[in-house]
Design an enzyme around this catalytic site. Structure first.
Site, PDB file in Angstrom:
ATOM      1  N   HIS A  50     -31.709  18.954 -58.661  1.00  0.00           N
ATOM      2  CA  HIS A  50     -32.336  18.645 -57.378  1.00  0.00           C
ATOM      3  C   HIS A  50     -33.424  17.620 -57.681  1.00  0.00           C
ATOM      4  O   HIS A  50     -33.920  17.554 -58.824  1.00  0.00           O
ATOM      5  CB  HIS A  50     -32.947  19.897 -56.748  1.00  0.00           C
ATOM      6  CG  HIS A  50     -31.909  20.907 -56.344  1.00  0.00           C
ATOM      7  ND1 HIS A  50     -31.678  22.056 -57.042  1.00  0.00           N
ATOM      8  CD2 HIS A  50     -31.022  20.901 -55.310  1.00  0.00           C
ATOM      9  CE1 HIS A  50     -30.686  22.736 -56.469  1.00  0.00           C
ATOM     10  NE2 HIS A  50     -30.267  22.051 -55.420  1.00  0.00           N
ATOM     11  N   ASP A  53     -36.207  19.276 -59.290  1.00  0.00           N
ATOM     12  CA  ASP A  53     -35.972  19.776 -60.654  1.00  0.00           C
ATOM     13  C   ASP A  53     -36.384  18.670 -61.625  1.00  0.00           C
ATOM     14  O   ASP A  53     -36.895  18.936 -62.711  1.00  0.00           O
ATOM     15  CB  ASP A  53     -34.480  20.076 -60.913  1.00  0.00           C
ATOM     16  CG  ASP A  53     -33.943  21.236 -60.095  1.00  0.00           C
ATOM     17  OD1 ASP A  53     -34.692  22.216 -59.897  1.00  0.00           O
ATOM     18  OD2 ASP A  53     -32.770  21.169 -59.658  1.00  0.00           O
TER      19      ASP A  53
HETATM   20  C1  XUL Z   1     -26.317  26.465 -52.312  1.00  0.00           C
HETATM   21  C2  XUL Z   1     -25.800  25.569 -53.323  1.00  0.00           C
HETATM   22  C3  XUL Z   1     -26.757  24.576 -53.879  1.00  0.00           C
HETATM   23  C4  XUL Z   1     -26.173  23.225 -54.046  1.00  0.00           C
HETATM   24  C5  XUL Z   1     -27.105  22.168 -54.558  1.00  0.00           C
HETATM   25  O1  XUL Z   1     -25.425  27.395 -51.851  1.00  0.00           O
HETATM   26  O2  XUL Z   1     -24.670  25.666 -53.732  1.00  0.00           O
HETATM   27  O3  XUL Z   1     -27.248  25.053 -55.104  1.00  0.00           O
HETATM   28  O4  XUL Z   1     -25.104  23.272 -54.932  1.00  0.00           O
HETATM   29  O5  XUL Z   1     -28.116  21.888 -53.681  1.00  0.00           O
END
Ligand code: XUL
Ligand code: MN
Length: 345
Positions: A50, A53
């Site tokens: 992210h 992150d």
């Molecule tokens: C949520 C999910 C997230 C995404 C990335 O359900 O899967 O972790 O993969 O934002």
């Protein structure tokens, strides 16, 4: 079937501490450096991020600071021989995203969501990946009357267009999920994601990411979702995991709930040559809450073990025998053949 090696990936959030809506963490937090070292030790190839992150507290950081921190991270990854697979804007924590990011009813909040996404693109650029993932967490509603769903489609397309215009090199993979945290999400399936792509200014640069659990939550078979996305050449990333029926998003180890559904996902990846253009197999899995610190990485290692064993199962499946049964419309025998193949007889 195409024979090739797969490359594997996970995110720092996949070494999670066990918090759920009803209780606190069950394992102490670990540093990013520790997580990267574990990824390396497990022999994975890439890490997914992210934006925060990569740059913690990103909203409080200047552009110069963002650049400095991402360059440092890039060096750290390069030294470890680990690639950055993708970056995703985390649009579900900030108070301005309470009622949605791109589809908030408040124009100031929508503006924040787009600006944050453009900064996420900066992070991706500095980390050396062209892939942006959009999990549209709060783009939906709790009650239908709260938002105009027709307008929300326009808002989503406008946001994606702003990202495409900001950087001509990026590709966007939309990760659909039908519910949680929302009652209903506006982009619940791969069909929706690819339909949104067609409305954007550059459909060629908008694809999708399939998460097994999300497909199952939508009542769909993840293997069929894989075949569908790959018919369009649009499966640019993948979150393999498992889900035991229609409940909260479980992010179980791959194959943990339904080995046959997992086998069929691997078969679909094999027949479509997933990975041949550099795509990674990512495991968006979490440890069980009960997991002890000393077993903290088992869900990741186990997911990859199961995946690789299922690759062998897919490659050793007796296709000719299966074709003969299909020709004879003997699906009962085909069914049993699959079961016995998975049982190892
Ligand atoms: C949520 C999910 C997230 C995404 C990335 O359900 O899967 O972790 O993969 O934002
Ligand atoms: Mn995911």
């Amino acid at each position: 079937m195409a024979k090739h090696n797969y490359k594997f990936c996970f995110g720092p959030w996949n070494i999670s501490e066990g918090q759920d809506p009803y209780g606190p963490t069950t394992r102490p937090p670990q540093s990013f450096d520790w997580k990267l070292a574990q990824l390396k030790k497990l022999g994975f190839d890439a890490m997914m991020f992210h934006d925060d992150d990569a740059v913690p507290d990103i909203d409080s950081k200047s552009d110069a600071q963002l650049r400095k921190e991402t360059k440092q991270l890039k060096k750290k990854l390069a030294d470890a021989g680990v690639a950055a697979e993708m970056v995703a804007p985390r649009l579900w924590f900030d108070p301005r995203t309470i009622d949605g990011g791109y589809t908030s009813n408040d124009p100031k909040c929508r503006k924040y969501a787009v600006e944050r996404s453009l900064r996420c693109i900066d992070v991706a650029k500095y980390l050396g990946t062209d892939l942006i993932v959009l999990w549209l967490a709060r783009e939906g509603s709790y009650i239908r009357e709260a938002k105009n769903a027709r307008k929300c489609v326009d808002y989503l397309v406008e946001a994606v267009d702003a990202m495409l215009a900001y950087d001509k090199k990026i590709r966007i993979s939309i990760e659909p999920k039908p519910n949680e945290p929302m009652d209903h999400a506006y982009v619940p399936t791969i069909g929706h994601a690819l339909a949104i792509a067609q409305l954007t200014s550059d459909p060629k640069r908008v694809g999708c990411l399939i998460e097994s659990a999300h497909a199952i939550l939508a009542g769909l078979d993840p293997a069929d979702e894989i075949d569908f996305a790959m018919s369009f050449g649009k499966l640019w990333s993948l979150h393999l995991n498992d889900q035991n029926g229609l409940k909260f998003d479980q992010d179980k180890p791959f194959g943990s709930a339904n080995l046959r559904v997992a086998f069929n996902q691997v078969r679909a990846l094999e027949r479509n040559g997933y990975g041949k253009n550099g795509e990674y197999v990512c495991f968006d899995v979490h440890p069980f809450r009960t997991t002890k610190v000393e077993h903290w990485l088992a869900h990741l290692d186990n997911s990859r073990r199961t995946f690789l064993k299922l690759v062998q199962k897919a490659r050793s499946f007796k296709e000719k025998q299966a074709q003969a049964l299909i020709k004879d419309r003997n699906y009962a025998a085909l069914d049993q053949m699959v079961i016995e193949h998975l049982l190892g007889r």
